[in-house]
Scaffold this motif. Sequence first.
Motif, PDB file in Angstrom:
ATOM      1  N   LEU A  52       0.401  -6.002 -34.741  1.00 31.87           N
ATOM      2  CA  LEU A  52       0.625  -7.205 -35.552  1.00 31.87           C
ATOM      3  C   LEU A  52       2.069  -7.676 -35.453  1.00 31.87           C
ATOM      4  O   LEU A  52       2.332  -8.880 -35.353  1.00 31.87           O
ATOM      5  CB  LEU A  52       0.248  -6.943 -37.009  1.00 31.87           C
ATOM      6  CG  LEU A  52      -1.234  -6.731 -37.268  1.00 31.87           C
ATOM      7  CD1 LEU A  52      -1.467  -6.314 -38.718  1.00 31.87           C
ATOM      8  CD2 LEU A  52      -2.038  -7.977 -36.928  1.00 31.87           C
TER       9      LEU A  52
ATOM     10  N   ALA B 163      -0.253 -12.361 -27.658  1.00 26.47           N
ATOM     11  CA  ALA B 163       0.144 -13.628 -28.263  1.00 26.47           C
ATOM     12  C   ALA B 163       0.790 -14.569 -27.254  1.00 26.47           C
ATOM     13  O   ALA B 163       1.164 -15.684 -27.596  1.00 26.47           O
ATOM     14  CB  ALA B 163       1.111 -13.371 -29.416  1.00 26.47           C
TER      15      ALA B 163
ATOM     16  N   ARG C 204       2.108 -20.483 -34.962  1.00 23.74           N
ATOM     17  CA  ARG C 204       0.765 -19.984 -35.262  1.00 23.74           C
ATOM     18  C   ARG C 204      -0.121 -20.303 -34.068  1.00 23.74           C
ATOM     19  O   ARG C 204      -0.380 -21.468 -33.763  1.00 23.74           O
ATOM     20  CB  ARG C 204       0.231 -20.670 -36.525  1.00 23.74           C
ATOM     21  CG  ARG C 204      -1.138 -20.225 -36.938  1.00 23.74           C
ATOM     22  CD  ARG C 204      -1.083 -18.857 -37.584  1.00 23.74           C
ATOM     23  NE  ARG C 204      -2.335 -18.584 -38.260  1.00 23.74           N
ATOM     24  CZ  ARG C 204      -3.158 -17.631 -37.877  1.00 23.74           C
ATOM     25  NH1 ARG C 204      -2.877 -16.878 -36.856  1.00 23.74           N
ATOM     26  NH2 ARG C 204      -4.263 -17.426 -38.545  1.00 23.74           N
TER      27      ARG C 204
ATOM     28  N   GLY D  61       3.184 -11.258 -33.743  1.00 23.78           N
ATOM     29  CA  GLY D  61       4.025 -12.257 -34.399  1.00 23.78           C
ATOM     30  C   GLY D  61       5.243 -12.622 -33.564  1.00 23.78           C
ATOM     31  O   GLY D  61       5.597 -13.798 -33.426  1.00 23.78           O
TER      32      GLY D  61
ATOM     33  N   GLY E 234       6.972 -17.304 -33.571  1.00 25.37           N
ATOM     34  CA  GLY E 234       7.020 -18.012 -34.846  1.00 25.37           C
ATOM     35  C   GLY E 234       6.004 -19.135 -34.956  1.00 25.37           C
ATOM     36  O   GLY E 234       5.897 -19.765 -36.006  1.00 25.37           O
TER      37      GLY E 234
END
Length: 182
Positions: free
Chosen positions: A106, A36, A117, A110, A115
Motif C-alpha cells: 500500500l 501503480a 488517484r 501510494g 500522489g
Amino acid sequence: MTELPTVQDVTQASQALGLGASAAELHGGLCGWLSAGGAAVREWPAKVLADDSLPAAQEGDTLDDLLTATVAQLEDRDFAFELLLTDATDTTSQADALFAWARAFLGGFGLGAGGNRPVLSEEGEEALTDLAKLAQVSVEDFESGNDDDEDALAEIEEFVRVAVLLLHGDCVMGARHRQRLN
C-alpha cells in the motif's frame, strides 16, 4: 529472469545497505510501486522507501535481480507472479510476513501513483480496499497454528496475489493498452 531471489539473499542485501526492511516489506513495496505505475529503475529502493539518500541497486546484484524478476512476473500472461514472504514455516511468522507485505504494498502503491488517484476498475477499487483492510489485520489472529489457519492464510495469500495482478492490470497494462489505441 522470472524467478525471485531467495528471502535470505534479499534479507542480506537489505541488511548490507542498512535498509531496515524485511524481504517481505521490500518486495511488497516494490510491487506496490510498480503496480501503480512507478518506473522500473535501479533507484527503486530510494523511491519505495521514500529516502533519496539510499543507494541504487547495482546491475546484477540481488536488489536488481528482485526488480527484474518482479517486473517479469507482474507482466507474465501466465500469472506466474509470486509473493516473497519468509522462509519460516510457522503460521504466525508467515502471517506476519504477509501482513507486512500488504502494508508495504500500500505504501509503495501510494508512492508509485505520485500522489494521484489512479483510475481503477470497480474490481480494482474493491481489491485496493480489501488490501487496506488486510494490512490492518493483526498476526495474533493466526497464532493457534492449526490447519484452519494454514488454509486461511493460503487463501489470503492467493487473494493478495490476484489483487496485485488486477491493480497492475488497471494502472499499468491498461494504460499501455490505452496509449497504443491513441
